[in-house]
Design an enzyme around this catalytic site. Structure first.
Site, PDB file in Angstrom:
ATOM      1  N   THR A 121       0.713  -1.289  -0.033  1.00 42.26           N
ATOM      2  CA  THR A 121      -0.012  -0.027   0.023  1.00 42.26           C
ATOM      3  C   THR A 121       0.780   1.108   0.065  1.00 42.26           C
ATOM      4  OG1 THR A 121      -1.520  -1.164   1.390  1.00 42.26           O
ATOM      5  CG2 THR A 121      -1.924   1.072   1.228  1.00 42.26           C
ATOM      6  N   THR A 136      -1.426   2.433   6.269  1.00 36.13           N
ATOM      7  CA  THR A 136      -1.060   0.949   5.788  1.00 36.13           C
ATOM      8  C   THR A 136      -0.934  -0.061   6.663  1.00 36.13           C
ATOM      9  OG1 THR A 136       0.662  -0.108   4.611  1.00 36.13           O
ATOM     10  CG2 THR A 136       1.304   2.021   5.761  1.00 36.13           C
ATOM     11  N   GLY A 137      -1.349  -1.226   6.216  1.00 37.17           N
ATOM     12  CA  GLY A 137      -1.146  -2.338   7.211  1.00 37.17           C
ATOM     13  C   GLY A 137      -2.185  -3.310   7.039  1.00 37.17           C
ATOM     14  N   HIS A 138      -2.646  -3.931   7.975  1.00 32.79           N
ATOM     15  CA  HIS A 138      -3.512  -5.020   7.965  1.00 32.79           C
ATOM     16  C   HIS A 138      -4.923  -4.505   7.718  1.00 32.79           C
ATOM     17  CE1 HIS A 138      -5.847  -8.956   9.505  1.00 32.79           C
ATOM     18  NE2 HIS A 138      -5.303  -8.932   8.378  1.00 32.79           N
ATOM     19  N   GLY A 139      -5.646  -4.719   6.473  1.00 31.50           N
ATOM     20  CA  GLY A 139      -6.737  -3.980   6.249  1.00 31.50           C
ATOM     21  C   GLY A 139      -7.863  -4.258   7.140  1.00 31.50           C
ATOM     22  N   VAL A 195     -11.915  -6.690  -0.352  1.00 27.16           N
ATOM     23  CA  VAL A 195     -11.663  -5.282  -0.494  1.00 27.16           C
ATOM     24  C   VAL A 195     -11.210  -5.064   1.216  1.00 27.16           C
ATOM     25  CG1 VAL A 195     -12.649  -3.260  -0.448  1.00 27.16           C
ATOM     26  CG2 VAL A 195     -13.143  -5.017  -2.211  1.00 27.16           C
ATOM     27  N   GLY A 196     -10.385  -4.351   1.192  1.00 25.38           N
ATOM     28  CA  GLY A 196      -9.714  -4.072   2.445  1.00 25.38           C
ATOM     29  C   GLY A 196      -9.938  -2.670   3.033  1.00 25.38           C
TER      30      GLY A 196
END
Lengths: 140, 166
Positions: free
Chosen positions: A1, A52-55, A30-31
């Site tokens: 991302t 950004t990261g774990h959606g 979809v995150g």
């Protein structure tokens, strides 16, 4: 991302985030990125965030809006980012990072993962880093 | 008001051999976006330019260089938001678009909606005159290698992408 936040000479604020998603994700997953308040938020009255990261974790805590909520309560961009990232880690076990600006042009790049590539430009100086605690500067 | 721009290239695990690439790309993107701000351009122009540069850089998981889903395909998401009006535009699960962030901006500026998804987003891109690109042009050897590696039984793609705690 990838993502960006900015304040222009007129004091207007914006954010943008873009992603290819999670590695080997299910088709159609979809995150956080396209969701307002999760994958970004911008309000001239408070500031802007691009995460950004774990959606899934980011969505559960609405990370971008949570950071701006802390800023509305008087926290600095850096304090608000750290509080929200810590909450996401404690509450749902999620890791990530954010870039943040406020209407005065104060900024932060903070993360709970091992690394996050970031860079900032202000007053003719380029700031950048990758690992926690890294902060290099050079003239633009 | 002194302009400011901050960019990121993603959190998680960045292998040592890609660290220099990752740092170089965000520095280039911030220079590109900041030059717009210094010339009096808008914050929206600056963030879209910076993110476009990162999407075009194969070192990052966006645009060219995106990770692959379990079927080996590229599905991308993007969002923009304007702090002056709280206007926002987004696309999700969009395919064969070179710069999803530019498409998200068009959703904000040309429609009454906040988000277009999948084939609808692709149709909108075509209607706006955006060039459709071959999916292969968005896929790097590195992305394909990671996809293959994580097809193995017992693979943990989230751990592979996000890495350990900081």
């Amino acid at each position: 991302t990838v993502g960006a936040v900015a304040v222009d000479v007129e004091g207007n604020i914006a954010c943008a985030t873009s992603t290819g998603g999670m590695l080997n994700q299910m088709a159609g997953r979809v995150g956080d990125t396209p969701c307002v308040g999760c994958g970004g938020y911008a309000d001239n009255k408070v500031g802007a965030v691009s995460p950004t990261g774990h959606g899934e974790a980011i969505m559960k805590v609405t990370l971008s809006r949570l950071i701006l909520f802390h800023m509305e309560q008087g926290k600095s961009a850096e304090e608000a980012s750290d509080l929200a990232l810590a909450y996401m880690r404690e509450r749902v076990g999620g890791l990530g990072g954010v870039v943040v600006v406020d209407p005065q042009g104060n900024w932060a790049a903070r993360f709970s993962s091992l690394q996050m590539a970031w860079a900032a430009a202000r007053q003719g100086q380029l700031h950048y880093g990758l690992y926690t605690g890294e902060h290099f500067t050079e003239p633009l | 008001m002194l302009p400011v721009l901050v960019v990121h290239g993603g959190a998680g695990h960045i292998p040592k051999e890609r660290a220099e690439l990752s740092c170089g790309g965000v520095m280039e993107a911030v220079r590109g976006g900041y030059s717009i701000l210094r010339a009096g351009g808008s914050a929206m122009d600056a963030v879209v330019e910076a993110v476009t540069l990162l999407e075009d850089n194969p070192a990052y998981n966006a645009g060219r260089g995106s990770v692959l889903n379990v079927k080996g395909e590229v599905e991308m998401d993007a969002l923009v938001m304007d702090g002056r009006t709280l206007g926002s535009g987004a696309v999700s699960a969009v395919r064969r678009v070179k710069n999803p962030v530019q498409l998200a901006r068009l959703v904000m500026e040309k429609t009454n909606h906040l988000c277009l998804t999948a084939e609808g987003a692709s149709q909108f891109a075509r209607a706006m005159g955006m060039e459709e690109v071959p999916e292969e042009s968005l896929i790097t050897d590195y992305a394909r290698m990671r996809w293959r590696k994580n097809l193995a039984p017992g693979a943990n793609p989230v751990e592979c992408q996000m890495g350990k705690m900081g």
